[in-house]
Structure formats: structure tokens, C-alpha cells
Design an enzyme around this catalytic site. Structure first.
Site, PDB file in Angstrom:
ATOM      1  N   ASN A 118      65.762 -10.942  26.187  1.00 35.50           N
ATOM      2  CA  ASN A 118      66.421 -10.115  25.168  1.00 35.50           C
ATOM      3  C   ASN A 118      67.555 -10.976  24.620  1.00 35.50           C
ATOM      4  OD1 ASN A 118      67.855  -8.334  23.630  1.00 35.50           O
ATOM      5  ND2 ASN A 118      68.449  -6.981  25.321  1.00 35.50           N
TER       6      ASN A 118
ATOM      7  N   LYS B  68      69.464 -10.402  22.221  1.00 35.40           N
ATOM      8  CA  LYS B  68      70.580  -9.608  21.682  1.00 35.40           C
ATOM      9  C   LYS B  68      71.009 -10.183  20.332  1.00 35.40           C
ATOM     10  CE  LYS B  68      71.679  -8.229  26.355  1.00 35.40           C
ATOM     11  NZ  LYS B  68      72.658  -7.797  27.343  1.00 35.40           N
TER      12      LYS B  68
ATOM     13  N   HIS C 281      67.965   0.352  24.786  1.00 34.28           N
ATOM     14  CA  HIS C 281      68.822  -0.528  25.584  1.00 34.28           C
ATOM     15  C   HIS C 281      70.191   0.134  25.744  1.00 34.28           C
ATOM     16  CE1 HIS C 281      71.277  -3.937  26.789  1.00 34.28           C
ATOM     17  NE2 HIS C 281      70.161  -4.491  27.210  1.00 34.28           N
TER      18      HIS C 281
ATOM     19  N   GLU D 272      73.060  -0.960  25.473  1.00 34.77           N
ATOM     20  CA  GLU D 272      74.027  -1.296  24.413  1.00 34.77           C
ATOM     21  C   GLU D 272      73.803  -0.420  23.189  1.00 34.77           C
ATOM     22  OE1 GLU D 272      73.185  -5.466  24.495  1.00 34.77           O
ATOM     23  OE2 GLU D 272      74.162  -5.589  26.448  1.00 34.77           O
TER      24      GLU D 272
ATOM     25  N   GLU E  24      67.697  -1.126  34.076  1.00 30.20           N
ATOM     26  CA  GLU E  24      68.883  -1.961  33.891  1.00 30.20           C
ATOM     27  C   GLU E  24      70.135  -1.165  34.243  1.00 30.20           C
ATOM     28  OE1 GLU E  24      67.936  -5.369  30.926  1.00 30.20           O
ATOM     29  OE2 GLU E  24      68.784  -3.717  29.821  1.00 30.20           O
TER      30      GLU E  24
ATOM     31  N   GLY F  12      75.352  -8.298  31.853  1.00 29.86           N
ATOM     32  CA  GLY F  12      76.321  -9.239  31.298  1.00 29.86           C
ATOM     33  C   GLY F  12      77.591  -9.370  32.123  1.00 29.86           C
TER      34      GLY F  12
ATOM     35  N   SER G 126      71.932  -9.367  34.734  1.00 29.75           N
ATOM     36  CA  SER G 126      72.400 -10.603  35.374  1.00 29.75           C
ATOM     37  C   SER G 126      71.334 -11.290  36.234  1.00 29.75           C
ATOM     38  CB  SER G 126      73.668 -10.348  36.203  1.00 29.75           C
ATOM     39  OG  SER G 126      74.705  -9.860  35.368  1.00 29.75           O
TER      40      SER G 126
HETATM   41  P1  13P Z   1      72.107 -10.061  31.186  1.00 24.23           P
HETATM   42  O1  13P Z   1      70.900 -10.728  31.774  1.00 24.23           O
HETATM   43  O2  13P Z   1      72.900 -10.958  30.265  1.00 24.23           O
HETATM   44  O3  13P Z   1      72.951  -9.374  32.205  1.00 24.23           O
HETATM   45  O4  13P Z   1      71.551  -8.897  30.230  1.00 24.23           O
HETATM   46  C1  13P Z   1      70.595  -8.037  30.718  1.00 24.23           C
HETATM   47  C2  13P Z   1      70.100  -7.228  29.609  1.00 24.23           C
HETATM   48  O5  13P Z   1      70.813  -6.413  29.044  1.00 24.23           O
HETATM   49  C3  13P Z   1      68.728  -7.439  29.165  1.00 24.23           C
HETATM   50  O6  13P Z   1      68.326  -6.444  28.283  1.00 24.23           O
END
Ligand code: 13P
Length: 255
Positions: A13, A15, A98, A100, A170, A176, A216
Site C-alpha cells: 500500500n 499510500k 483503510h 486512514e 490492521e 506506521g 509495521s
Molecule cells: P505500515 O506497514 O507502514 O505500518 O503500514 C501498514 C498499512 O497501513 C498498510 O495498509
């Protein structure tokens, strides 16, 4: 993961990262690395990079996904992209719900459900994200939160369609932050998701669904997470932006 019953999939992803030249460079670097993977390989990229990604990955084992999709077919929805617009250019996957998007853009289980159904109707494979907040984990309601999300997000989705859907667990506190869930915590919730699916559908259907862990995941912790029975790959943020790191995750999921 249990490779006899379902496919392991590692999905990046990206982002809101990578301009077109940067995307081209990363995909070119990734192609020879991904070639030897026996797991599914997906890169979910910003809308502006989708055509480039589809073009550059033609004839390879890398599949392309978007990071969101609207639920209506067309109309007055300024700034949105429909499922048909994605399939028409060769996109195969789409991330939906997601954290976010839930956190910053008002995404709800109702809109996640609508987007999931619209994606499936258009022939896209949804990657539906669920997971608890840190506060919810501390209050011991992780199971309730995740079970509720699964029930609402997949409402009215047929057994046939749910088998085409990937669920990404997740935990929001692990995204993150560098705070990865322990392999035990990841397995516990991925298994819970499978149990909820078995109740909603049946065991055979639940066993066929790919359930990823995300948050992560990196070259150091991937092996232990991916060794869990119900963790069928990962949804990868930061580590998907570096070809070498993503390559290690593909290797681990291919074992
Ligand atoms: P990270 O791997 O940067 O923690 O992000 C995970 C994520 O949100 C994947 O959709």
C-alpha cells in the site's frame, strides 16, 4: 498461512507516495525481485500511478490495485473514481476501508460495505481493512470491534464473492508506528476473523479467504508473523516503498 487451502498474498500500500518517475523506478526495481515469488504480489498505488503501473507490469506476476473506489457507477461525485474506471484500465485489486480513510475521511462501515459490493460487481478484488484502535484494545473489546466490522463490511456479500475478497487485519496502533502486533496477537485476531466468516458463511468458505496482517510488517518480523496458520500474507505500507525490503517479504511468504 495454510497454502493448501488459500493463497498467500503480499500487497503493498504505497499510500500518498511516489510521483510518476519515482513509481516507474520502483516498479522496474521490483520486477526481477518479484519474478521468483510463489505468493500473490500486488502493488496498490495512487490513482495517478495506476496506468503507469498497469503498463509496466504487463506480462509479469505483479498485479495492480487502487487505494480506494467510489460505490456509485458515475455521476456528481467530485474527486471520486468508480470501479468501472479502474477495471477499464486493467486494475485488479482495490483497498477498501483503510483505517486512514476511516480516521481522516469519514469512512464508515456502511460506506465500506457499499464500496466492497460495487468493487465486486465490477470484477475487482477488494482488500477490506479492519482493525481496532489502541483504546479499544486497552478496553478489551478488540474481538467485538473486529467482528462487528466484518459483519457490517461484508453485509449482503455472497459466499462466492467473499472468496474473491481479501481481509486485511490492521490494528490501528501498529500502522506506521513501528509497534508491530506480536505473532500471537496477529494470529488471535486473524483466526477470530476466520471464525466469524465461518459463522456468516460456512467453514469451507472461511478457509478459502486470504486474511492478511498489516501494521509495521518488515523484513525482520515477517517470518514469525507469516508462520501463523491464519495469517495469509500482509498489507505493507513503509516496507513496500523499498524494493529490497518488499522482496524479503515476498520471499518469506513464498516459503
Ligand atoms: P505500515 O506497514 O507502514 O505500518 O503500514 C501498514 C498499512 O497501513 C498498510 O495498509
Amino acid at each position: 498461512m495454510n497454502k493448501e487451502l488459500r493463497q498467500a498474498v503480499i500487497a503493498g500500500n504505497w499510500k500518498m507516495n511516489k510521483t510518476r518517475p519515482e513509481a516507474k523506478a520502483l516498479i522496474e526495481e521490483l520486477k526481477p525481485i518479484a519474478e521468483k515469488a510463489s505468493c500473490g504480489v500486488v502493488i496498490c498505488v495512487p490513482f495517478t500511478n495506476l496506468e503507469t503501473a498497469v503498463e509496466l507490469t504487463k506480462g509479469t506476476n505483479i498485479k495492480v490495485g487502487a487505494e480506494n473506489v467510489h460505490f456509485e457507477k458515475s455521476g456528481a461525485f467530485t474527486g471520486e473514481i468508480s470501479a468501472d474506471m479502474l477495471t477499464e484500465i486493467g486494475v485488479e485489486y482495490v483497498i477498501i476501508g483503510h483505517s486512514e480513510r476511516r480516521q481522516y475521511f469519514g469512512e464508515t462501515d456502511e460506506t465500506v460495505n457499499k464500496r466492497t459490493k460495487a468493487a465486486l460487481a465490477a470484477g475487482l478484488k477488494p482488500i477490506v481493512c479492519v482493525g481496532e484502535l489502541l483504546w479499544e484494545r486497552e478496553c478489551n473489546i478488540t474481538e467485538e470491534v473486529v467482528a462487528r466490522q466484518i459483519k457490517l463490511d461484508l453485509f449482503d456479500v455472497s459466499a462466492e464473492d467473499v472468496k474473491k475478497t481479501i481481509i486485511a487485519y490492521e490494528p490501528v496502533w501498529a500502522i506506521g508506528t513501528g509497534k508491530v502486533a506480536t505473532a500471537e496477537q496477529a494470529e488471535e485476531v486473524c483466526k477470530l476473523i476466520r471464525d466469524v466468516l465461518a459463522k456468516l458463511y460456512d467453514k469451507e468458505t472461511a478457509d478459502a479467504v486470504t486474511i492478511q496482517y498489516g501494521g509495521s510488517m518488515n523484513p525482520k518480523n515477517a517470518a514469525e508473523l507469516l508462520a501463523q496458520e491464519d495469517v495469509d500474507g500482509g498489507l505493507i505500507g513503509g516496507a513496500s516503498l523499498k524494493a529490497a525490503d518488499f522482496g524479503v517479504l515476498l520471499d518469506e511468504a513464498s516459503k
